[in-house]
Design a protein around this motif. Structure first.
Motif, PDB file in Angstrom:
ATOM      1  N   GLY A   1      21.343  92.650  43.811  1.00  0.00           N
ATOM      2  CA  GLY A   1      21.164  92.217  42.436  1.00  0.00           C
ATOM      3  C   GLY A   1      22.072  92.972  41.498  1.00  0.00           C
TER       4      GLY A   1
ATOM      5  N   PHE B   1      27.130  94.334  38.621  1.00  0.00           N
ATOM      6  CA  PHE B   1      25.998  93.422  38.621  1.00  0.00           C
ATOM      7  C   PHE B   1      26.368  92.091  39.263  1.00  0.00           C
ATOM      8  CE2 PHE B   1      22.487  94.523  35.464  1.00  0.00           C
ATOM      9  CZ  PHE B   1      22.759  95.880  35.466  1.00  0.00           C
ATOM     10  N   ASN B   2      25.439  91.554  40.010  1.00  0.00           N
ATOM     11  CA  ASN B   2      25.498  90.145  40.366  1.00  0.00           C
ATOM     12  C   ASN B   2      25.452  89.342  39.059  1.00  0.00           C
ATOM     13  OD1 ASN B   2      24.698  87.450  41.217  1.00  0.00           O
ATOM     14  ND2 ASN B   2      24.052  88.363  43.159  1.00  0.00           N
TER      15      ASN B   2
ATOM     16  N   SER C   1      24.091  86.733  38.338  1.00  0.00           N
ATOM     17  CA  SER C   1      22.755  86.188  38.072  1.00  0.00           C
ATOM     18  C   SER C   1      21.865  87.182  37.344  1.00  0.00           C
ATOM     19  CB  SER C   1      22.085  85.767  39.386  1.00  0.00           C
ATOM     20  OG  SER C   1      21.823  86.891  40.209  1.00  0.00           O
ATOM     21  N   CYS C   2      22.254  88.451  37.322  1.00  0.00           N
ATOM     22  CA  CYS C   2      21.428  89.490  36.689  1.00  0.00           C
ATOM     23  C   CYS C   2      21.999  90.002  35.382  1.00  0.00           C
ATOM     24  CB  CYS C   2      21.240  90.656  37.657  1.00  0.00           C
ATOM     25  SG  CYS C   2      20.302  90.241  39.133  1.00  0.00           S
TER      26      CYS C   2
ATOM     27  N   ARG D   1      14.572  88.530  33.804  1.00  0.00           N
ATOM     28  CA  ARG D   1      15.150  89.260  34.936  1.00  0.00           C
ATOM     29  C   ARG D   1      16.357  90.077  34.476  1.00  0.00           C
ATOM     30  NH1 ARG D   1      18.557  87.470  40.087  1.00  0.00           N
ATOM     31  NH2 ARG D   1      18.023  89.185  41.484  1.00  0.00           N
TER      32      ARG D   1
ATOM     33  N   VAL E   1      16.554  94.009  35.028  1.00  0.00           N
ATOM     34  CA  VAL E   1      17.557  94.606  35.918  1.00  0.00           C
ATOM     35  C   VAL E   1      18.510  95.509  35.140  1.00  0.00           C
ATOM     36  CG1 VAL E   1      19.431  94.124  37.534  1.00  0.00           C
ATOM     37  CG2 VAL E   1      17.360  92.726  37.589  1.00  0.00           C
TER      38      VAL E   1
ATOM     39  N   ASN F   1      24.923  84.327  46.659  1.00  0.00           N
ATOM     40  CA  ASN F   1      24.094  83.562  45.719  1.00  0.00           C
ATOM     41  C   ASN F   1      23.898  82.130  46.192  1.00  0.00           C
ATOM     42  OD1 ASN F   1      23.757  85.720  44.014  1.00  0.00           O
ATOM     43  ND2 ASN F   1      25.370  85.121  42.589  1.00  0.00           N
TER      44      ASN F   1
ATOM     45  N   ARG G   1      21.482  82.112  49.174  1.00  0.00           N
ATOM     46  CA  ARG G   1      20.089  82.276  48.743  1.00  0.00           C
ATOM     47  C   ARG G   1      19.561  80.999  48.092  1.00  0.00           C
ATOM     48  NH1 ARG G   1      21.684  87.999  48.098  1.00  0.00           N
ATOM     49  NH2 ARG G   1      22.904  87.526  46.235  1.00  0.00           N
TER      50      ARG G   1
END
Length: 871
Positions: free
Chosen positions: A268, A278-279, A281-282, A297, A301, A781, A784
């Motif tokens: 993440g 960071f990803n 998405s975070c 989130r 994070v 990503n 997942r």
């Protein structure tokens, strides 16, 4: 299978490092076809080491090409050292010396996404846990802490931004259009906290003035197209910095704090000192492309990685068995931060739902391990919910036992005593003991004992004496390698309510024995106990509540978490009975008591909409599976769907009224109150669609087309796609794709909605989507969003009777084993619990695990999980 079995590493074998590195100087020559890394290490023998003249053993990786090695300027020949796939050993070294190592690496072909690699044309690193050894030869262990100076050299046109840890101290131009930046980090750190980024990036800049008046430059980097999605992360960062000063007295310590958004990332986010990676998405967030859950989130994070600056960086873990020292403590800190800035009860409900659903399953599976593991083959497999979430619960229990003031004193002592050190969980607990005067010897068992404890509670009432006796019995089931369990020290928060719901008594009981009885005198009548308030210990609690007692708690308990839990207990009890009815061929009927209780909650406008949404959300299929001895996936799915439909029809008018009053005018905001209203609104829409009536499809389609935010649009999309309105779902998927095909994170949601669709044909849909132009199997990503979403979030289709879902997952594990073994091992989880299912399913799942185990050159990551699952 022809490879050697990976070596097991044991905590009991820990020895201090033979050598220490006072300073590490790195120079990276970045290029498109290769990268040269010059590492200059200032080495000295560790005076605490066991040997007087130890050999220097450096960690490495087969991908490293050694170009030159020298000691104090003297070049070594191949006769002077020994190299294996994983180590480089120099037998004869002075007491103190300078080692220079030149290596050639190939980030452009590094698909494992560990060490130095490329993500969409950008160089970046991921060194935790053991990625630095893919960059150069080094004592790659967390208890070797060094001051780092890093010079990054690259083509200025392609890579105008060059970043590393610490503060920038020098910049300059070189020949052929290349430039360099030198970074200096004055704080000693282990190699796993090293970071480097080089790319053509946009930046959002701001600043923060600490409580002592120091001005810190804040920079968040991303691709230019994503610059408008960084404001929320920046606001979250500043909020976290202020919170950590107020609650823990911790100030930031460098002149600059940086975050970089990376699309290809196994985790993440990563807390590298001063340069968090960071990803995407975070960190990326905007109303049109990001759901409420993703907004929260990002906030969580960003805070988590910032809090690591002290609980993980300034004080780090001695070895990887101590991983929860930094992760458990920091998860607790970020959970408290989220609870303070949002709804404390809702945050607790969300965290406990994850714990009960996934971490309890981990505790009951083949990979069960203590918060501080005793052994591992591949450390990447131990970045688990047990280490993170259960580890946070262990810290929370210390907070409950000591109280906030003594806990803060313990934290202050811990940071003061161990600043700049690599320490253990015992050191953390010892600081808490010394600051509070409490003996936590028995409590330490939480760190060394695996499994989820069971607490059985029973009460007896003596009307003559007005006395209530509450008896608690604790036990922990056997787990792999731990057959016998000792009693734990756990706080049990409680309340006693009278028959009208008024609170008679409240406090915290300390359970330390296998069985204890607590006596309450001078009560006016038979009380109803509210036990484990706020989920004060990570245990499975059983108490023989009547339906009427659960109704009382649901309506009147002053503890918001236990109000929610009472509703969950009612629903689970009902659904387990309905599962028995379904398997016996009997009709499934929702009892009037449940309908009445839900109606009273839905109509009570004084309640927080966020809590109403949680109270009226049925337990998930994964949680129900955890309540069953043998998991009947079809029965669980059909019963949950039937109950949902009956509640939808019985309360149709109430759902509609609640939907209408939850609709909001005005611009989108991600504040707690607005999120709560959207949560309730979309829950109501789901129930309305469950009736199967066309009028509610029209309502969903209108919400989808008119939504000014991703929360409402995504909710309408997923609810329709997962409903009986199949043609409408396809239309909406096409429209969503056409609208958002250029937004990678949004399209991940598009993949996930389809992968988790429980209607027949799911596997075929997923297989087609795996060929979609926007799906990239190199990107974690994407994996997942599609593969994990199908296998972990669509149980009724993954567990197809013909075993096709199992074969599908095994094929992907085998494919990813060579390219990204870390992701492969994490995707394996649904197959590892094969013993929980009926015999026919067991045989098919076991067969696929055996097929994976037979693969030639199986990675240690995958081998460990598969071999333990088959044991």
């Amino acid at each position: 299978m022809s490879q050697q079995q990976p070596q097991t590493i044991y905590l009991k074998d820990y020895q201090v490092p033979s050598h220490l590195i006072a300073k590490t100087e790195l120079r990276f020559e970045l290029a498109e076809e290769e990268t040269l890394v010059r590492a200059t290490l200032h080495v000295r023998r560790n005076p605490e080491g066991a040997q007087a003249r130890p050999a220097l053993v450096l960690n490495g990786h087969p991908s490293l090409e050694l170009c030159r090695l020298s000691i104090d300027g003297q070049v070594l020949s191949e006769r002077d050292f020994q190299r294996t796939d994983e180590t480089l050993t120099i037998t004869q070294v002075p007491e103190e010396f300078t080692l220079e190592c030149l290596t050639r690496i190939h980030p452009e072909t590094n698909t494992a996404l560990e060490g130095l690699y490329k993500s969409d044309g950008m160089f970046c690193t991921q060194c935790e846990a053991e990625g630095f050894r893919r960059i150069t030869f080094y004592p790659d262990r967390p208890d070797v802490m060094s001051v780092f100076s890093t010079t990054v050299v690259a083509d200025k046109t392609r890579y105008p931004i060059l970043l590393s840890n610490g503060n920038p101290v020098e910049t300059g131009e070189e020949d052929d259009g290349r430039h360099f930046v030198t970074w200096d980090d004055p704080f000693p750190k282990p190699a796993y906290l090293f970071a480097l980024v080089a790319g053509d990036l946009a930046v959002l800049e701001d600043s923060y003035t600490t409580s002592s008046g120091r001005k810190v430059s804040l920079k968040i980097y991303a691709e230019r197209k994503d610059l408008d999605k960084l404001d929320h992360a920046m606001a979250s960062l500043k909020k976290a910095m202020h919170w950590d000063e107020q609650v823990y007295g911790r100030e930031y310590d460098l002149d600059i704090y940086m975050i970089v958004a990376v699309d290809f990332f196994n985790m993440g986010a990563m807390e590298n000192k001063g340069l968090n990676i960071f990803n995407t998405s975070c960190v990326l967030a905007s109303p049109k492309t990001t759901t409420d859950a993703a907004f929260q989130r990002v906030e969580s994070v960003v805070a988590h990685e910032y809090f690591h600056n002290w609980s993980g960086n300034r004080v780090t873990c001695r070895d990887w068995f101590q991983l929860s020292l930094k992760e458990g403590f920091t998860v607790f800190r970020d959970a408290e931060f989220s609870a303070d800035v949002n709804s404390r009860t809702v945050k607790r409900v969300e965290d406990v739902t994850l714990l009960r659903t996934a971490q309890f399953a981990e505790d009951g599976g083949p990979m069960a391990h203590p918060v501080r593991p005793d052994s591992y083959m591949e450390i990447s497999n131990f970045y688990t919910l047990t280490v993170y979430e259960k580890g946070a619960e262990v810290v929370r229990m210390i907070h409950s036992l000591l109280g906030p003031e003594q806990f803060r004193a313990g934290a202050d002592l811990y940071f003061q005593r161990h600043d700049g050190q690599a320490v253990t969980t015992d050191d953390f607990v010892k600081a808490m003991e010394d600051a509070s005067g409490r003996d936590l010897t028995q409590f330490r068992r939480w760190y060394s004992q695996a499994g989820t404890p069971n607490v059985e509670a029973s009460g007896s009432w003596d009307a003559e004496q007005g006395r209530y006796r509450l008896t608690l019995r604790q036990s922990t089931p056997a787990t792999p390698g731990q057959d016998e369990k000792l009693p734990l020290h756990m706080p049990i928060a409680y309340g006693l309510l009278d028959q009208q719901g008024r609170e008679l008594s409240a406090g915290v009981l300390e359970l330390t024995e296998s069985e204890q009885t607590f006596v309450f005198d001078n009560l006016p009548g038979h009380p109803v106990p509210s036990l484990l308030r706020g989920f004060s210990a990570p245990v499975k609690l059983s108490f023989d509540y009547s339906d009427e007692e659960l109704m009382l708690l649901l309506k009147s308990d002053t503890d918001g978490f236990n109000r929610w839990d009472a509703g969950q207990r009612m629903a689970v009890r009902l659904m387990l009975g309905m599962i028995d009815d379904y398997r016996a061929g009997r009709s499934i009927q929702v009892p009037s008591l449940l309908v009445e209780s839900w109606a009273s909650v839905l109509r009570d406008r004084s309640l927080d909409p966020a809590m109403v949404a949680h109270l009226l959300r049925l337990p998930g299929e994964a949680y129900l599976a955890e309540q069953c001895q043998t998991v009947d996936v079809e029965a669980i799915h059909e019963v949950r769907q039937a109950l949902r439909e009956q509640l939808a029809n019985a309360l149709k008018d109430d759902w509609l009224q609640a939907y209408k009053r939850s609709c909001q005018d005005g611009a989108y905001t991600p504040d707690a109150e607005s999120i709560a209203r959207r949560s309730l609104k979309n829950l109501c829409l789901g129930y309305l669609l469950a009736t199967g009536e066309d009028a509610w499809l029209a309502l969903a389609e209108e919400q989808f087309s008119r939504a000014d935010n991703m929360t409402d649009q995504h909710a309408a999309l997923s609810l329709v796609v997962h409903s009986s309105f199949r043609e409408a779902g396809e239309r909406m998927l096409d429209a969503f794709h056409n609208q958002w095909q250029h937004e990678a994170l949004v399209m991940n949601q598009w993949f996930a909605v389809q992968a988790s669709d429980p209607w027949p044909g799911a596997l075929e849909r997923v297989q087609r989507l795996a060929e979609h132009p926007l799906f990239d199997e190199r990107n974690p990503n994407k994996l997942r969003a599609l593969i994990a979403a199908f296998c972990a979030q669509n149980p009724v289709r993954f567990h197809a009777e013909d075993g096709s879902g199992y074969r599908f997952l095994a094929d992907w594990i085998i494919k990813l084993n060579t390219s990204n073994p870390q992701v492969a091992s994490r995707l394996l989880t649904p197959l590892t619990r094969w013993k929980r299912y009926p015999d026919a399913a067991q045989a098919k799942m076991k067969s696929e695990l055996e097929r994976i185990l037979a693969v030639d050159k199986l990675s240690p990551d995958v081998y460990e999980v598969v071999s333990k699952s088959l044991a």
